[in-house]
Design an enzyme around this catalytic site. Structure first.
Site, PDB file in Angstrom:
ATOM      1  CG  ASP A 135      14.558 -26.235 -84.909  1.00  0.00           C
ATOM      2  OD1 ASP A 135      15.367 -26.033 -83.989  1.00  0.00           O
ATOM      3  OD2 ASP A 135      13.834 -27.244 -84.972  1.00  0.00           O
ATOM      4  CD  GLU A 136      13.180 -24.390 -79.172  1.00  0.00           C
ATOM      5  OE1 GLU A 136      12.492 -24.361 -78.137  1.00  0.00           O
ATOM      6  OE2 GLU A 136      13.949 -25.348 -79.453  1.00  0.00           O
ATOM      7  CG  ASP A 145       9.900 -25.518 -82.088  1.00  0.00           C
ATOM      8  OD1 ASP A 145      10.756 -25.754 -82.958  1.00  0.00           O
ATOM      9  OD2 ASP A 145       9.663 -26.282 -81.140  1.00  0.00           O
TER      10      ASP A 145
END
Length: 475
Positions: free
Chosen positions: A105-106, A11
């Site tokens: 983003d993960e 993350d």
């Protein structure tokens, strides 16, 4: 469940805000809020410096300004975020063929499938190296969680924030989960959390102690049994490689409700064009055209039309969207419009334009969607947020946070504009904090520019497979 911690969850830390700070030296270490800056905007991401004041994602931008009036408020630059995301996902795909992105983003990574980790020691080494590579290639930081299941790996990455790594060793899961609040578990939102609290269940361990029968009684068979299993640290969900997108869509949220029917039609036509551009960019076609209208009272309506075959013809999508609009009452005003295409395929049917015309009088099968409160739905993993779409939809040339170039002073970014003036700070990701200058908004020497890479070499390549020191020059 596995016997070794070989599932990794990455993350990126305050991704949008961190990217803006890396891009703008004058904002490093300062409160930064990224989101829609209009009266109806919402926060997409806040830097950790802004979170100190209570600012968080999905908060109305007006409330954020009251909590942190001196923060920098910037409009998202999704082109930059997508480029950085691709760099990060490229690093993950080097580790394993099984990478499951959840957003820009993960992502989850199956380290076992990539044969790069087989026990706690090797998994930790992979995680540490990954964090080094991300910093070297992008200049940003990410938090890593490693465990024997997806649920635990995600919990571990939350515990690791910011810029850390947490590995949950097999056999320690129950002890770690026990004292955590029930909201830690996936699927436990505010309503479920309140329901459990009223039943005297506050921690994960108390869910386990209550037993499966009690949880089923409180929450129903499916949810109750699932939650009980998670409280025992049971989660056998596999990491699934990224799937093809199921739909392509664009939408705009307007600062002021649109009442003019002609303007509404024009906006729908423009959205249809942009939707097709995105569809073609993905090298796909689609069979079902969907229109979304959020009215002045927050009620949201959806209308859809299914064609005889898939198309990427802008004329076909425009006409279908226009027909769908005819079935929607916009008398009271419109605050959001969206056009999407679903039923994606890898081919087109050439005669659809004629077919669409032939069906002009017999279409528009629609179902009215439920009323929904305006929220932070926008920056998601399909691409752009309503904040970005709204910016693209207007004639505003100088957008706060966006890039410009001046013939004499070089690259900079817009700090603000109004009253015929635009204020620009001239700096790059690799420079010292720059000077601020003000120009007329029509100054011919000032033009919009593309974002610069966050790392001075452009972040063109990833680190060599076994040379973690090769990426020098990190900003």
């Amino acid at each position: 469940m596995r016997t070794a911690p070989t599932i990794l969850h990455l993350d990126m830390d305050a991704f949008y805000a961190s990217a803006e700070q890396a891009s703008k030296p004058s904002l490093r270490g300062k409160a930064v809020v990224v989101g829609g800056i209009g009266p109806r905007g919402v926060v997409a991401t806040a830097s950790y410096e802004a979170r100190v004041f209570g600012v968080h994602s999905a908060m109305p931008i007006g409330q954020a300004r009251r909590l942190a009036p001196n923060a920098a408020y910037l409009v998202p630059r999704f082109r930059l975020y997508r480029e950085v995301s691709e760099q990060v996902m490229g690093l993950l795909r080097e580790l394993s063929p099984l990478v499951e992105p959840l957003s820009l983003d993960e992502a989850f990574v199956d380290l076992e499938a990539g044969e790069v980790a087989w026990d706690a020691a090797s998994a930790r080494l992979v995680g540490e190296r990954l964090r080094e590579e991300i910093r070297a290639v992008t200049g940003l930081t990410g938090s890593v969680g490693i465990a024997a299941s997806k649920m635990l790996a995600k919990i571990a990455s939350e515990e690791a924030k910011p810029d850390g790594l947490v590995l949950i060793a097999p056999g320690t899961e129950r002890a770690m989960l026990g004292p955590m609040p029930v909201r830690t578990l996936p699927g436990v939102g505010p309503a479920t959390g309140d329901h459990l609290r009223r039943a005297g269940i506050i921690t994960v361990e108390e869910i386990a102690e209550a037993g499966e029968d009690e949880m089923v009684r409180l929450l129903g068979k499916s949810h109750g049994a699932s939650l009980y299993a998670m409280a025992l640290a049971h989660d056998d969900r596999p990491v699934v490689a990224e799937r093809d997108a199921k739909s392509v869509s664009v939408e705009d949220t307007y600062d002021v409700d649109i009442h003019d029917r002609v303007r509404v039609r024009t906006e729908v036509q423009r959205l249809a064009e942009r939707c097709v551009q995105r569809l073609r960019g993905a090298e796909r076609s689609g069979r079902t055209v969907v229109l979304k209208v959020r009215r002045y009272d927050f009620s949201t309506l959806t209308r859809s039309e299914t064609l005889r075959g898939p198309t990427d013809d802008p004329a076909v999508v425009r006409e279908a969207a226009a027909r769908l609009l005819e079935s929607v009452d916009t008398t009271g005003g419109v605050r959001l419009l969206g056009v999407g295409v679903t039923g994606l395929a890898d081919y087109t049917q050439e005669d659809l334009f004629a077919q669409a015309r032939a069906q002009a009088e017999a279409d528009a099968h629609a179902a009215e969607g439920e009323s929904e409160a305006e929220g932070a739905a926008g920056a998601a993993e399909e691409g752009q947020s309503a904040a970005e779409e709204a910016v693209e939809a207007t004639d505003r040339r100088w957008v706060a946070g966006h890039d410009v170039r001046h013939e004499e002073f070089g690259h900079g970014w817009v700090q603000g504009s109004g009253l015929g003036r635009v204020t620009v700070r001239f700096e790059t990701p690799y420079s010292e904090p720059g000077r601020v200058r003000t120009f007329r908004t029509d100054d011919p020497a000032l033009v919009p520019a593309e974002p610069l890479p966050l790392v001075e070499d452009g972040g063109q390549g990833v680190l060599p497979a076994r040379e973690p020191d090769a990426g020098s020059g990190v900003v």
